[in-house]
Design a protein around this motif. Structure first.
Motif, PDB file in Angstrom:
ATOM      1  N   GLU A  89       3.846 100.111 -16.141  1.00  0.00           N
ATOM      2  CA  GLU A  89       4.240  98.886 -15.250  1.00  0.00           C
ATOM      3  C   GLU A  89       5.038  99.428 -13.868  1.00  0.00           C
ATOM      4  O   GLU A  89       6.100 100.097 -14.322  1.00  0.00           O
ATOM      5  CB  GLU A  89       4.946  97.828 -16.100  1.00  0.00           C
TER       6      GLU A  89
ATOM      7  N   HIS B 126      14.283  82.835 -13.613  1.00  0.00           N
ATOM      8  CA  HIS B 126      13.004  83.572 -13.834  1.00  0.00           C
ATOM      9  C   HIS B 126      12.956  85.180 -13.390  1.00  0.00           C
ATOM     10  O   HIS B 126      12.418  85.661 -14.109  1.00  0.00           O
ATOM     11  CB  HIS B 126      11.811  82.687 -13.291  1.00  0.00           C
ATOM     12  N   ILE B 127      13.434  85.096 -12.115  1.00  0.00           N
ATOM     13  CA  ILE B 127      13.341  86.398 -11.525  1.00  0.00           C
ATOM     14  C   ILE B 127      14.077  87.548 -12.472  1.00  0.00           C
ATOM     15  O   ILE B 127      13.703  88.329 -12.782  1.00  0.00           O
ATOM     16  CB  ILE B 127      13.624  86.574  -9.936  1.00  0.00           C
ATOM     17  N   ARG B 128      15.398  86.922 -12.424  1.00  0.00           N
ATOM     18  CA  ARG B 128      16.305  87.959 -13.530  1.00  0.00           C
ATOM     19  C   ARG B 128      15.728  88.019 -14.974  1.00  0.00           C
ATOM     20  O   ARG B 128      15.767  89.073 -15.242  1.00  0.00           O
ATOM     21  CB  ARG B 128      17.594  86.952 -13.425  1.00  0.00           C
ATOM     22  N   PHE B 129      15.246  86.947 -15.303  1.00  0.00           N
ATOM     23  CA  PHE B 129      14.630  87.022 -16.539  1.00  0.00           C
ATOM     24  C   PHE B 129      13.604  88.206 -16.866  1.00  0.00           C
ATOM     25  O   PHE B 129      13.451  89.011 -17.516  1.00  0.00           O
ATOM     26  CB  PHE B 129      14.135  85.766 -16.926  1.00  0.00           C
ATOM     27  N   GLN B 130      12.784  88.001 -15.493  1.00  0.00           N
ATOM     28  CA  GLN B 130      11.574  89.061 -15.544  1.00  0.00           C
ATOM     29  C   GLN B 130      12.087  90.364 -15.407  1.00  0.00           C
ATOM     30  O   GLN B 130      11.639  91.394 -16.152  1.00  0.00           O
ATOM     31  CB  GLN B 130      10.744  88.604 -14.372  1.00  0.00           C
ATOM     32  N   ARG B 131      13.200  90.553 -14.575  1.00  0.00           N
ATOM     33  CA  ARG B 131      13.597  91.910 -14.641  1.00  0.00           C
ATOM     34  C   ARG B 131      14.182  92.489 -15.840  1.00  0.00           C
ATOM     35  O   ARG B 131      13.946  93.629 -16.317  1.00  0.00           O
ATOM     36  CB  ARG B 131      14.572  92.009 -13.479  1.00  0.00           C
TER      37      ARG B 131
ATOM     38  N   THR C  34       8.595  98.109 -13.835  1.00  0.00           N
ATOM     39  CA  THR C  34       9.450  98.635 -14.929  1.00  0.00           C
ATOM     40  C   THR C  34       9.901 100.052 -14.536  1.00  0.00           C
ATOM     41  O   THR C  34      10.949 100.182 -14.489  1.00  0.00           O
ATOM     42  CB  THR C  34       8.451  98.881 -16.191  1.00  0.00           C
TER      43      THR C  34
ATOM     44  N   VAL D 131      13.525  91.540 -18.956  1.00  0.00           N
ATOM     45  CA  VAL D 131      12.444  91.972 -19.842  1.00  0.00           C
ATOM     46  C   VAL D 131      11.762  93.373 -19.591  1.00  0.00           C
ATOM     47  O   VAL D 131      11.600  94.273 -20.429  1.00  0.00           O
ATOM     48  CB  VAL D 131      11.097  90.786 -19.724  1.00  0.00           C
ATOM     49  N   HIS D 132      11.432  93.421 -18.235  1.00  0.00           N
ATOM     50  CA  HIS D 132      11.125  94.880 -17.808  1.00  0.00           C
ATOM     51  C   HIS D 132      11.816  96.009 -18.225  1.00  0.00           C
ATOM     52  O   HIS D 132      11.503  96.961 -18.723  1.00  0.00           O
ATOM     53  CB  HIS D 132      10.735  94.793 -16.500  1.00  0.00           C
TER      54      HIS D 132
END
Lengths: 276, 401
Positions: free
Chosen positions: B318, B294-299, B321, B301-302
């Motif tokens: 953001e 999830h953390i990797r995904f969030q990063r 970001t 995406v940003h």
């Protein structure tokens, strides 16, 4: 009105004749199924024509899926008998491929796409037979036919609804059956899947196989199918699309649930006697 | 001491228990997997609790016939009969009443267990000393385990494994898709019955070591443990067998290494430890993996959104970001994109166009399914395919600085 229809329809298939029963790939007589005390399917006769594509249509809860399931013994019928290629069902299981509704299984089950298709080879493998390269190749061929070859090693939970449906169809193809019974294969699938499935079904028909589909989309009936079977707990009509799929029969099966405008759009024969 | 125990150096009884427990662990783990895949895990709890009246009645019958009430084979036969009756009641309740299976399990489990306790209490008041350790069946008692007891366990476990080897295909099919299996002429009720028969056999055989209250743990925990590590049912079965065997062996050794450690509960705790490790650390389905993913995904995406914003000259608000873009050297401290940043941004935008084409083209369906807005298109398509797509898109678009 309904009763009259059933009599007046002038269906070409001899629905009660023994000859039809002997020749039909899939003939149902007097089938009644009930969940609790309320019949879901009541005393239905059906005679599927060989080498044709037949749609079972009717409103929600009309017993379309139940009819198929009970005919195959998936749910126990209260009464009725089924003949497949003129012989008792249980002697002909190998010639039948059933595609259940996609929602009937848990897609988080630990299995890969190819393993599901190999389930179609169950009879060939037996209880102890080893799965060899030949079996895997056969399974891959079936996946190829539904355009899912690239997905062979994926876990089934990663598939979209349409892809799941095509995997189910591939499993049925792997059986090499003569009679294909599909329960709502077009429900909730994408356009690409619908195209892929109908292409495969038409190809099966071209090979002389018989295809029966529980179908919900009235708009595509004329395009896809040769014959229709209309049901609303009881049989409403049966025969070639041009004769049995009319405003009359639809009205009888769907009653008020189908707006006149919708019937008009289907391009079927108008209601006789100017009901509208 | 523990080391000795693991090497089976703690004497005859400890060795016997360790070997018996391991056999039981393997067969319970494998049997339980099918139950788990069929989503009927709790049925085993009803079956195991339903064994108790049978144990008591078998004892009374054997004593009444003038024999030794503690004969293990006799007691197990009694427990099997009463488990069978419990199972029959359970099936009858689910099929012929409006009770759901979970409610029926609760009813059967508690009534049979209560009845069993009553019988045991009656036996206790009959003659002291003669009943000798029937309570051992509740939580298992390995202290006085005999060679013959080990043989019974080995025989039962081997029979269960043999049946599973024979039945694995239909059982898997019924577990995955019972409607399809039924349409193919497989009798779902018979397969279910065989499955329950296996559970009964394992339960009965396991009474001596882990007891009826905890046997459900041996059946279910290895299966859920194994499920964390693989997406293939045949491997789940194998791994569950391994996990069950290891837990039972280590648990039995642990309990032998110190006085007064109960074998069954220790086995269950070891099994739980394996489960907890899997829950946390399994590569795909584990909790830690999910958090990291999830953390990797969030990063990702940003970063992606940031690059697309740079490419389209939009302002980025953001903080995460901005921080990510700066850390990757794509953005200067004053918010102006670097050379590298502009290049990456242009590529990101171009990839978006490529993806749009891939997703609208039926022949690229498998590739399109991989689209998540993040994946680099090079990881999905070959260089040739990408060139082809670029030809369709036209020359590289100007990205103004």
């Amino acid at each position: 009105m309904t009763l009259e229809l059933a009599r007046d329809n002038g269906m070409p298939t001899a629905t009660n004749g023994t000859a039809a029963l002997e020749q039909s790939p899939f003939a149902i007589r007097g089938l009644t199924v009930s969940y609790g005390e309320k019949p879901a399917v009541f005393s239905v006769d059906m005679t599927v024509e060989a080498g044709k594509m037949t749609a079972i249509i009717g409103p929600n809860g009309a017993g379309k899926s139940t009819l198929l399931k009970a005919a195959l013994g998936v749910v126990p019928p209260v009464s009725g008998r089924v003949q497949v290629f003129g012989k008792p069902l249980d002697t002909q299981r190998a010639r039948i491929a059933y595609v259940p509704q996609r929602a009937s299984v848990d897609w988080d089950f630990p299995t890969r796409v190819i393993d599901v298709v190999i389930m179609g080879l169950y009879r060939e493998l037996g209880l102890l037979g080893r799965i060899t390269g030949r079996h895997k190749a056969a399974a891959r061929d079936c996946l190829e036919r539904v355009g899912m070859a690239d997905f062979a090693d994926r876990q089934i939970g990663q598939l979209s609804g349409g892809q799941q449906q095509r995997v189910f169809l591939a499993r049925a193809l792997a059986q090499g059956a003569d009679l294909y019974l599909l329960d709502e294969p077009f429900a909730g699938v994408d356009a690409a899947t619908e195209k892929a499935i109908i292409a495969v079904l038409k190809q099966l028909r071209a090979e002389g196989k018989t295809v029966v589909v529980v179908h919900h989309d009235l708009a595509t009936v004329t395009d896809y199918f040769d014959n229709v079977f209309l049901i609303n707990t009881r049989k409403v009509a049966e025969g070639p699309v041009s004769e049995a799929f009319t405003a009359d029969t639809l009205q009888a099966a769907y009653g008020g649930r189908l707006a006149t405008a919708q019937v008009d759009q289907l391009g079927v024969a108008p209601v006789m006697g100017g009901v509208y | 001491m523990l080391f000795d125990a693991l090497l089976l150096q703690l004497g005859y009884n400890a060795t016997l228990v360790a070997i018996g427990a391991t056999l039981l662990g393997v067969s319970a783990g494998i049997t339980g997997t099918f139950l788990f895949l069929r989503k009927r895990a709790l049925v085993s709890d009803a079956v195991s609790h339903a064994t108790l009246p049978g144990v008591g009645i078998a004892f009374l019958v054997m004593v009444a016939l003038g024999g030794d009430g503690r004969n293990l084979a006799g007691l197990l036969l009694g427990s099997a009969i009463s488990a069978g009756i419990g199972l029959w009641c359970l099936n009858w309740l689910t099929r012929n009443t409006r009770l759901a299976e979970d409610a029926a399990i609760g009813a059967v489990l508690s009534v049979f267990f209560g009845f069993g306790i009553v019988i045991l209490t009656v036996i206790q008041t009959l003659g002291v000393g003669r009943q000798a350790g029937l309570e051992g069946f509740l939580l298992g008692s390995t202290a006085g385990m005999l060679w013959n007891d080990a043989l019974v366990i080995a025989g039962g476990g081997a029979a269960a494994l043999l049946l599973i080897v024979l039945m694995r295909r239909p059982m898997t099919m019924v577990a995955f898709d019972p409607e399809y299996a039924a349409a193919r002429g497989i009798s779902v009720s018979r397969i279910d019955m065989a499955m329950m028969g296996l559970v009964m056999a394992v339960t009965v055989v396991g009474l001596k070591i882990v007891g009826l209250i905890l046997i459900v743990a041996l059946l279910i925990i290895p299966a859920v443990t194994a499920r964390f590590w693989t997406e293939r049912s045949d491997l789940v079965v194998l791994l569950a067998g391994v996990a069950g065997g290891v837990a039972a062996y280590v648990g039995a050794a642990l309990s032998a290494s110190a006085p007064n450690l109960p074998t069954g509960p220790i086995i269950v705790l070891v099994s739980f430890a394996l489960f907890a490790l899997s829950l946390l650390f399994a590569p795909n389905r584990g909790v830690l993996a999910a958090v990291l993913r999830h953390i990797r995904f969030q990063r990702q995406v940003h970063l992606r959104q940031g690059l697309l914003a740079v490419a389209q000259e939009q302002l980025i608000y953001e903080p995460l970001t901005l921080r990510l873009l700066r850390r990757h050297g794509l953005l200067r401290a004053d918010g102006v994109p670097t050379e590298k940043g502009r290049a990456r941004a242009a590529k990101a935008l171009r990839d978006e166009h490529r993806w749009a084409l891939v997703r609208s083209d039926q022949s690229h369906e498998a590739a399109a399914a991989m689209y998540d807005g993040l994946r680099d298109i090079e990881t999905v398509l070959t260089a040739d395919q990408i060139r082809e797509i670029d030809n369709l898109i036209g020359g590289p678009k100007e990205v103004s600085a």
